[in-house]
Every structure is written in C-alpha cells, then in structure tokens.
Design a protein around this motif. Structure first.
Motif, short mmCIF file in Angstrom:
data_model
loop_
_atom_site.label_atom_id
_atom_site.label_comp_id
_atom_site.label_asym_id
_atom_site.label_seq_id
_atom_site.Cartn_x
_atom_site.Cartn_y
_atom_site.Cartn_z
N ALA B 199 -0.19 16.51 -24.23
CA ALA B 199 -0.23 17.37 -25.44
C ALA B 199 0.51 17.90 -25.88
N GLN B 200 1.64 18.00 -25.03
CA GLN B 200 2.65 19.69 -25.01
C GLN B 200 3.69 18.80 -24.80
N GLY B 201 3.54 16.88 -24.36
CA GLY B 201 4.78 16.39 -24.47
C GLY B 201 6.01 16.51 -25.05
N ASN B 202 5.82 16.80 -26.22
CA ASN B 202 7.17 16.31 -27.05
C ASN B 202 7.45 17.81 -27.54
N GLN B 203 7.41 19.20 -26.70
CA GLN B 203 7.72 19.83 -27.07
C GLN B 203 8.39 20.17 -26.38
N PHE B 204 8.94 20.03 -25.07
CA PHE B 204 9.64 20.01 -24.14
C PHE B 204 11.16 19.68 -24.27
N ALA B 205 12.48 20.00 -24.31
CA ALA B 205 13.68 19.78 -24.87
C ALA B 205 13.86 19.37 -24.16
N HIS B 206 14.98 18.67 -24.99
CA HIS B 206 15.05 17.08 -24.01
C HIS B 206 15.78 17.27 -22.71
N SER B 207 16.66 17.64 -22.83
CA SER B 207 17.58 18.40 -22.00
C SER B 207 16.28 18.20 -20.57
N LEU B 208 15.68 18.92 -21.39
CA LEU B 208 14.81 19.15 -19.62
C LEU B 208 13.66 17.95 -19.16
N GLN B 209 13.46 17.41 -20.08
CA GLN B 209 12.70 16.34 -19.83
C GLN B 209 13.55 14.97 -19.33
N ILE B 210 14.77 15.27 -19.18
CA ILE B 210 15.47 14.42 -18.81
C ILE B 210 15.39 15.01 -17.46
N LEU B 211 15.65 16.15 -16.85
CA LEU B 211 15.99 16.89 -15.35
C LEU B 211 14.83 16.33 -15.00
N VAL B 212 13.58 16.35 -15.48
CA VAL B 212 12.16 16.09 -15.03
C VAL B 212 12.33 14.29 -14.70
N TRP B 213 12.38 13.65 -15.82
CA TRP B 213 12.27 12.31 -15.64
C TRP B 213 13.23 11.70 -14.49
N VAL B 214 14.39 13.01 -14.42
CA VAL B 214 15.14 12.03 -13.07
C VAL B 214 14.09 12.81 -11.46
N PHE B 215 14.08 13.65 -12.11
CA PHE B 215 12.95 14.26 -10.57
C PHE B 215 11.76 13.30 -10.27
N PHE B 216 10.72 13.01 -11.57
CA PHE B 216 10.11 12.11 -11.15
C PHE B 216 9.96 11.00 -10.97
N PHE B 217 11.64 10.15 -11.46
CA PHE B 217 11.39 8.71 -11.03
C PHE B 217 12.18 8.67 -9.75
N LEU B 218 13.01 9.64 -9.16
CA LEU B 218 13.09 9.73 -7.66
C LEU B 218 11.58 9.62 -6.76
N ALA B 219 10.95 10.18 -7.31
CA ALA B 219 9.34 10.21 -6.54
C ALA B 219 9.16 8.72 -6.80
N PHE B 220 8.83 8.39 -7.80
CA PHE B 220 7.98 7.09 -8.06
C PHE B 220 8.57 6.32 -8.00
N ALA B 221 10.08 5.84 -8.24
CA ALA B 221 10.90 4.91 -7.28
C ALA B 221 11.17 4.15 -6.28
N ILE B 222 10.44 5.63 -5.40
CA ILE B 222 10.36 5.02 -4.31
C ILE B 222 9.60 4.46 -4.02
N LYS B 223 8.87 5.17 -4.28
CA LYS B 223 6.55 4.34 -3.93
C LYS B 223 7.31 3.42 -4.52
N VAL B 224 7.81 2.51 -5.58
CA VAL B 224 7.58 1.58 -6.31
C VAL B 224 8.23 0.10 -5.39
N PRO B 225 9.07 0.04 -4.89
CA PRO B 225 10.48 0.47 -4.44
C PRO B 225 11.24 0.01 -5.81
N ILE B 226 12.05 0.89 -6.18
CA ILE B 226 12.51 -0.11 -7.48
C ILE B 226 14.38 -0.19 -6.80
N PHE B 227 15.05 -1.44 -6.83
CA PHE B 227 16.45 -1.26 -5.98
C PHE B 227 16.91 0.17 -6.93
N PRO B 228 17.85 0.79 -6.21
CA PRO B 228 18.00 0.72 -4.39
C PRO B 228 17.58 1.37 -3.62
#
Lengths: 489, 499
Positions: B199-228
C-alpha cells in the motif's frame, strides 16, 4: 545498608567463591562432580538474588544497578554456569578437584559484574583487573601443558600492556575533566567546549589521544583487529572451558564497559571522533576474523577467529548506539540481544568441542568425520549451534544479526554491508564442520560417545536457549528496548 | 474462528518430521509410508484451498494474523491470493510425488525423510507468508534441509554442489535481508506487513526503490535462476538425488519468480518500471543461452537442468511486459503466461527429472550417447518420456505450449518488446532441436544390446508420474481453471506496478 543491598549479588558470589576455596582446602578429594555442582549452585543462587535487589544508585554514585547491568550480569552468570558445568573432563585430566579453579572463575565473574555496574573510572579499572587476573591464571591452568603455559604468559603480558594503555587513557580523561565519574565527565567536556565555543586545540589533541588510548585498550581486551594476535594462541592453549568463558563472558564484559564508557561519557563526540574509528575496527574484525577462520583446521582456533568476527558484529550495535527507531534506541538493545544469542550458541559450540575431545581426543576438524552416525545427538546439537553462529533462522543467532543490522543501517550502512558479506563467508567454515559430521562416512568407526551429566545440562540448556529465543525473542527484546528507560543518570 | 488451513499445511510436515525422527531407524518401510501419508495432508488441504478460493477478487484470503514480535512489528501473518494458491498446490503435489520417488533410498532413510518433510514445511511457508520477516525465515529455513539432502545423498561431487548451492542462495538472500531493513526503516509507520508495504509502495523515493529493487533482484535472480546467476543450478541438479532435483526445478526456481511478483513488483513500482527493459533482455538471453547450452550436453540430467534455465527465461520475458492500455484495462497476458509457465514447468520438468532418475536407477549412467533404441525394449517408459519431451518443447495440447504462447502474445503486444519476442521465438526452435535430438539418440535407432537387462518402469513410478501427466495434458487442452484463478490477482499487480 540500602547500598549493600544493591550489591547483594556480587557479595553472594564473592562469598561463595571464598567458601569454595576453603572447602577445597579443608576437604581434599571430594570426588565426582561435587565441586562442579557446588559452583553451578552458587551461580544460580546469585542469579536469583539479582531481581531481588531492585534498581538504584549506591556509594555516592560509584555503583548503580539498572536494567542494562542486570541483563549483562545474567549473561556473565550464564557463561560462568556453562563454563563450570563443562569442566569435568578437564578436572579429571588434571586429577584435581580443588576449589581454586572454580574460585577463579567466580571471582572473574564478580569482576565483570562490578565492571558493568560502576560509574567511576578507578572502580572500572579495578573491576577490569579483578576480571582479567583470574583469567591469566585460568589460561595457564594446565600445568602439564606447554601450550597452556604459553597461553597464560602471552595473555598476562598483553593483558598488562593493554591495561596500562587503558589506564593512561583514563588518566587523560581525568586530566581534561577533573572528575573520575563517567556521567560527569561528559558534562565537563561539554562545559569546556561551550565555554570557549569550540574545544581549543590542546584540549582537542589531548582528548583525541585519550580516546585512542581507550579504544586501543579495549581493542586489546576484545581482541579486535589489529589487536587480536594474542587471541588464537590463548584460545587454543587455554583449557577449553576457560576458552569458552573467555570468548563469551570476557568479551561481553569488554563490550559492555566499552559501550557504557563511551556512551555515557562521550556520546555526542561519537559522530565526529570515535564512531568512524570503532567502525573501522569493527569492519576489520569482521573481515579478518571471518577470512582467517576459513583457513583453520582446529576447532578451537576456528572458534577463536569466529569470536573475533562476532566482536565485530557487536561493535555495529555499539557505533549505532544513538540511533533510534520508533523512539527506541536499538543500538544498546541489539548489543544485549546479540550477547544473549552469542552466549547460548558459543558456549554450546565449545561444550560440543569438549564433549568430542573427551570421547575422541581431538580438536581437529577433520576428525569429526562421520560423527553423525555414531553420535547423532552430539552432531545435531553442534549443527544447531553452528547454524546459529552463522545466522540461519530459526536459531537465535539469526534474529540477533537481524537486530544488529537494523540498528546499524541508518548511520552505518556500509558497516552492515560488510557484515552481511562476511556472514556469507562465515557460513562456509561453519558448514564445513557440518559437512565433516554428516556428509562423509569414516572407515574407522568412532566409538559411541559418553557424556557426563553437567555437560549434558550445558548442552540441553544451550540448545533450548538457541531455539526458544530464536522463535520467541519478544520478551528479551522488550526488556532490552526498555532498558534505557531505567538508566539512572 | 475458521479452520487455520495454512498453518495446518505448514505444521503438518513439521510434526511429521518430529514423528519420523522419533521412529526406529531400522523400520525403513514404516518411515517411508509415514512420510508419504503425512505429505498427503497438505496436498488435500491445497486442493481444498484451490476450490475454496474466491477467484473474483484479488484480496488475500484464508488469512491468519497473530502478533509475534510486536516490538519490531513482526507478525505471524499468512494468506493466499491467486498467485500463491497454484504454487501451494504445486508444492504439495511435487512433495508427495518426490517422497514416493524416494522409496529407492537405501542409506540413512530416517534422516532423508525427516529433512524432506522439513523442506516441505519451509516451501509451503514461503508461499503462504505475508509478513516479510516470516517470509525470510521460511526462505532461509528451506536452505538447510536442501544442503543436507544434496550433500548426503547426492552424486560424486555432492559436497561441492551442496555448499555452492548454500552459499549462492545465502549470498542472494542476505541482500534481501538488507532490502527488508531498508523498507522497514523507510515505511511509516514502520511495518513488515507485506500488504501494508504494498500500500505504501508508491511513496518510497525513486532512488530508494531502485536500490532495493537491485537487492531483491540479487536474491530472486539467483533462485530463478536468471542469466548470469545460473551457475549453481547445473551443479546442484546433476549431483542432487532425483527427488531433490524435482523439488529444485519444480518449486525452488518458482520461488524466485514468485518473489518478483509478490514483492518487487507491487512494493517497488518505480524500480520495476525502471528495470523492466533490461529485465526482459536478461530473460531473452536466458532463453537462447539455456537452449544453446542444452544442445551441447552429453548428460541427460544436465540437459534437463539447462533447459530449465531456458524455460525460466520465458517466465522472465513474460513478467517484464505489463502496462495499462488505452482503455484503462491492465495488460496481463504476459504475466499470465509467466505464471502458467511456472506451473507447467513445475509439472513437466518435475516429470522429466523423475523419468531421468528412473532410468539412472537401472542403468547407472545418464550419458545420452550410451543409449539407443530403448523404444523397443522399454515401450511404456519411452512413451512417457516422449510425451514429456514434447510437452517441454511446447507441443500444442500440452501445458507448455499454452504458457509459451501466452508469453509471446503478451510480449508482442507491446511495441517495445516486439524485436525481443522475435529473438525469443528462436528459442522454441532450439528447444525442439535439443529435445528431438535427445529422443532420437536415446529411444530410436539401433538398440544397444548392452541394455538388454533393463527393466520397465514399475508401478510405483507410474503412480508418481501419472498426476503430472494428467495435469500437463488437462491444462494444455483446457487452461481455463488456472487462468481464472490468477486473473484478478494479476490485474491487481499490474495496477500496483503502474502506480
């Protein structure tokens, strides 16, 4: 009398230590585990006396009891309890059931309890000496072992040097402020700086030197990188129960005194002066401790290096002391919780190493091969402690790390990043032991392990603590979070 | 109070684990049957969940909420929506099948089944948790039994594979932990409730969202696994015992994509939009790269493992395409294709690993070139293998085709992704090439007399593979139940992402 009432736990434990010494002299060859149970009983009685004393200030402000000190006293007593309980194979080996061994452990514990309860620099120093001098003797307690004597001597020399450095730092603080009371020192420093708008150059330099002295002194006590060289040798050479006591209680006392001194005497200087220094030490401890631990082939040395790394994690909570979330200072609370987690997991891990050595006569990691088949219970217990130390849920170590990182993130995010990356490294060497125990089948069949009952008590309690506080940490968190409300100054 | 169906699903395997641990380790048959019996309970409950779920709304259902660590706003909060119900069913189904497949385990039977039940509890927990902390706990708890299962019962290089899997996934998930800390500290009031964070998703600052997205990406991309980030997968798959491979491919990989859709997408809408394009590129690389590497494999299990990299690439491509069209309608075809692919890949690849294991148990080799003309000797096995091979290459009439078709239709609808879709379609041809080559070399041609002693697939193994066969064909012919199940949830996700 009211003053003495606050000091009741320390007095009880001191009296108990003396009584055990006398008892050992009068009745030679008590036999069995009698002395061990006696020491454990003394610790438990002291533990029960703590809630009865209440909180307050005594002896003109030199001594006080608040929630923080109560919490840490419980940690120290827990460490003394587990260390005493896992000593039976050592005493068997030494063919000695004299009381002096336990007297020394208990006296050192008394020193720690004073250390966390004092508000005065001289008392702090005396308490620190009371803590460490018995430990020198304990490290060298195996008279028949060259390694143990070396450990004792090394610890004594480096301990003395670091105490001298610390004392020098303390004297400079006194010189700058004219008081030995920790809580007043801050006010004086502030007065000076406000009176002259800024700190003058000389005061500034002296002040910085004093802080460096204090940090170096405590750095030695905590075995932080680069003051850590003594730790692996002492940890390996000292009798294992003593090592476990050193790694938990003495480390906890050091961190607590360090934090108390810096937080009450020099809080707002943290941002500019000691924060970055201590932060750098913490990062170095995590990196060097964890990477060096990977290379170890001896369980005790590995745990020694891992304990250096854990001191680094504790310091994340320390540098982030003033951070508040929901108006709660998470820094101190996270240190307290981390100590609790570390108490159970590390004492337990050492107890497992003791149990293994008792049965199979080795501290080498490669000898753990195939343990899961012959002693599934011991292997499972050790696995639980190692997973907790590595920070895998649902063990208590995971929550402790989470809490420390939460406290550290707002102001020291770089330190948290170092912390998480090094904790991945730490998994490698913890999992290595698990691998030895479970994955490989040994051709030479290990005999079935036997445990003595005090050791079983240790293992059961530490496993219970590691799992239960991991799943239900709320009560401790709540206590730790509210601890600063009751801060008497 | 309602029946706490999700908690029962999580805790039944845990209780089962304790029961197994207390059993006499000599009574292996009893341990095996008990474990299967225990795992059937969550399976039945997951079917009840599927039919009890109201798919007309995107709201969380069957929720359970208790305070856990209130000082740090951590709750025990469970619930399901159209995304998690199919995954829970898949998890419970594949767990039971894997346990049936595991009957051939000879050494340390008790430990094996205890760890397996712990693994099942962890997996169900991941798909049911709605509190971020709880989610993370389940996510990590799962790694421990997986480490043991690969490390003890695995192949020749099991130790290497086990620690590699453990370290890789921990490396990823520890970044997720930091992401969780950041979101917790930046939400107001501080919360770890996923619904609240969304619900608060669109209130997070854009730079913050990009940073956290990268962090989550690392976690999930390794699981999927996404190249590389896929290099752990072939090692883990090849060394793991059959049942663990089924779980790895069928459930664990899906947790990565599930994480994106449950967490990254709705919580970090800006981050998701920002990275959608590179995300799709990684998906396409995965499709082509996975297929090309599969073509070069000599080991049958490795071939199936790399084909997973390729097939999960379709998921990623489908996931990257989302927008709200000019009528204000969310475009969910790509996402629906992604979920369809998650489900169908779980069925098909699970079955393929199962069948590879069946052959390996008898022949003790997985080298494709060593076989030949097995069709004459093992007609039933060949038939099953061929059906799933065809399903894997996307033959119409099977669930794999529906999934890939939806992904392509969904991706092509957006002008941005048309070229990429064109490239991705090449993957289908490549898939056909390596699958057909494998079928030809193994089952057709001259019979290699060396294998005259091979026995046909037995009744227990047929029982294990039958549900997968039925579901693969049923969903290929009539995909509507799954599409209905997910549509409302997906529309909601697209609205959330487009904020």
């Amino acid at each position: 009398m009211a003053d003495l009432r606050l000091m009741l736990p320390e007095l009880i434990l001191f009296a108990w230590a003396m009584m055990m010494l006398m008892y050992g002299v009068i009745r030679k060859n008590v036999g069995g585990n009698t002395m061990i149970y006696l020491a454990m009983l003394g610790v438990v009685i002291t533990g029960f006396s703590i809630p009865m004393t209440g909180y307050g200030i005594a002896f003109g402000g030199t001594f006080f009891v608040d929630k923080v000190s109560v919490f840490f006293k419980m940690i120290f007593l827990g460490a003394a309890f587990f260390a005493a309980a896992s000593s039976s194979s050592l005493l068997e080996k030494l063919k000695s059931d004299h009381g002096e061994y336990f007297t020394l452990i208990l006296l050192s514990t008394v020193g720690m309890m004073f250390l966390i309860s004092t508000n005065e620099l001289i008392t702090l120093y005396v308490a620190l000496e009371l803590t460490t001098i018995p430990l020198f003797v304990l490290a060298a307690y195996r008279k028949d072992s060259l390694q143990s004597s070396e450990a004792g001597l090394k610890y004594l020399i480096l301990g003395a040097v670091s105490s001298a450095i610390l004392l020098y730092g303390i004297s400079m603080i006194y010189g700058l402020t004219g008081t030995t009371f920790i809580n007043l020192a801050f006010g004086r420093l502030l007065e000076q700086s406000l009176g002259m708008l800024t700190l003058t150059q000389e005061v500034n330099m002296a002040f910085i030197i004093a802080m460096i002295m204090l940090i170096a002194g405590f750095g030695f006590k905590l075995a932080l990188v680069p003051f850590h060289m003594w730790a692996p040798d002492v940890y390996e050479g000292a009798p294992t129960p003593v090592t476990s006591f050193l790694s938990v209680a003495s480390k906890g006392a050091g961190v607590a005194a360090f934090a108390r001194l810096f937080y009450s005497a020099l809080p707002s200087f943290g941002e500019f002066y000691w924060g970055i220094m201590v932060g750098t030490l913490a990062a170095a401890a995590m990196i060097i401790g964890n990477i060096t631990a990977v290379l170890q082939s001896n369980v005790k040395r590995m745990l020694a290096y891992s304990s250096i790394a854990h001191a680094g994690y504790l310091l994340i909570g320390f540098v982030s002391l003033p951070t508040t979330v929901n108006d709660t200072p998470f820094g101190p609370a996270s240190i307290m919780f981390y100590m609790l987690a570390y108490l159970f997991a590390n004492m337990g891990a050492f107890a497992c190493a003791i149990a293994f050595e008792k049965n199979y006569g080795s501290y080498e990691i490669k000898d753990y091969q195939g343990l899961a088949k012959e002693s599934p219970a011991l292997a499972l217990t050790f696995t639980i402690f190692l997973l907790s130390l590595a920070g895998i849920p649902p063990m208590v170590g995971f929550f402790a790390k989470y809490y420390i990182f939460l406290a550290g993130w707002p102001n020291y995010s770089w330190l948290v990043i170092v912390g998480i990356l090094t904790s991945v490294i730490s998994l490698y060497y913890y999992a290595n032991i698990v691998k030895q125990m479970y994955f490989n089948r040994n051709e030479t069949v290990l005999a079935k392990a036997h445990f003595d009952s005090p050791l079983v008590i240790t293992l059961v309690l530490t496993v219970a603590g590691t799992i239960l506080f991991g799943i239900f940490p709320e009560s401790v968190i709540k206590f730790a979070n509210n601890a600063f409300d009751a801060f008497p100054f | 109070m309602d029946f706490p169906i999700l908690s029962v699903m999580i805790f039944t395997p845990l209780i089962g684990m304790l029961i197994v641990m207390l059993m006499n380790k000599e009574k292996t048959e009893l341990i095996k049957y008990t474990s299967v019996a225990v795992s059937i309970i969550p399976l039945i409950l997951s079917v009840m969940l599927w039919f009890g779920y109201d798919s007309s709304t995107a709201a969380m259902q069957f929720t359970e909420r208790y305070e856990w660590i209130p000082t740090l706003s951590i709750q025990y909060f469970l619930g399901v929506d159209g995304l998690s119900v199919p995954m829970l069913f898949l998890t419970a189904l594949l767990s039971t099948i894997s346990l049936i497949v595991s009957f051939h385990i000879k050494i340390r039977v008790k430990e094996y089944f205890a760890f397996f039940l712990l693994l099942e509890a962890g997996m169900i927990g991941v798909f049911a948790a709605l509190d971020f902390f709880l989610f993370y706990v389940f996510w990590e708890v799962m790694l421990v039994p997986m480490y043991f299962l690969i490390g003890i019962w695995g192949g020749p290089r099991k130790e290497y594979a086990a620690i590699k899997f453990f370290l890789y996934t921990l490396f990823g998930s520890i970044f997720m932990l930091v992401g969780i800390l950041i979101l917790y500290l930046n939400s107001s009031p501080h919360t770890l409730d996923m619904m609240e964070l969304i619900a608060q998703g669109n209130q997070f600052a854009h730079s913050l969202q990009i940073l956290v997205w990268v962090f989550f990406f690392l976690a999930f991309a390794i699981k999927v696994p996404i190249f590389p980030f896929h290099t752990w997968l072939p090692d883990a798959h090849v060394e793991a015992p059959t049942a663990v491979s089924i779980i790895l491919a069928g459930v664990l990989l899906k947790m990565g994509t599930y994480g994106f859709l449950r967490i990254s997408y709705p919580m970090l809408p800006h981050g998701t939009q920002y990275f959608a394009y590179p995300f799709a590129i990684l998906g396409v690389i995965g499709i082509i790269y996975g297929a090309l590497v599969s073509m070069a494999q000599k080991d049958l299990k490795k071939l199936v493992a790399y084909s997973s990299v390729s097939h999960m690439g379709y998921c990623v491509l489908g996931m990257a395409v989302f927008f709200i069209n000019s009528n204000g309608q969310p475009h969910t075809t790509g996402l629906a294709g992604c979920i369809f692919q998650m489900f169908s890949h779980g069925l098909i690849t699970g079955a393929l690993f199962l069948l590879v294991g069946v052959l390996y148990d008898r022949a003790h080799t997985r080298e494709i070139a060593a076989f030949g003309g097995l069709g004459a000797k093992l007609p039933l096995y060949t038939a099953l293998m061929t059906v799933f091979a065809m399903a894997s290459l996307g033959l119409p009439g099977m669930s794999g085709f529906v999934a890939e078709f939806m992904v392509f239709v969904g991706a092509f609808a957006s002008p941005t992704y048309q070229v990429m879709t064109g490239i991705a379609v090449i993957g289908v041809v490549l898939t056909a090439a390596y699958i057909l080559r494998m079928v030809q070399k193994m089952f057709l041609g001259e019979f290699n007399v060396k294998w005259a002693g091979l026995t046909e697939i037995n009744g227990r193994e047929i029982l294990a593979v039958a549900p997968l066969l039925i579901l693969t064909i049923a969903l290929g012919v009539y995909p509507k139940p799954l599409v209905t199940m997910i549509s409302a949830t997906l529309e909601n996700i697209v609205f959330m992402v487009s904020r």
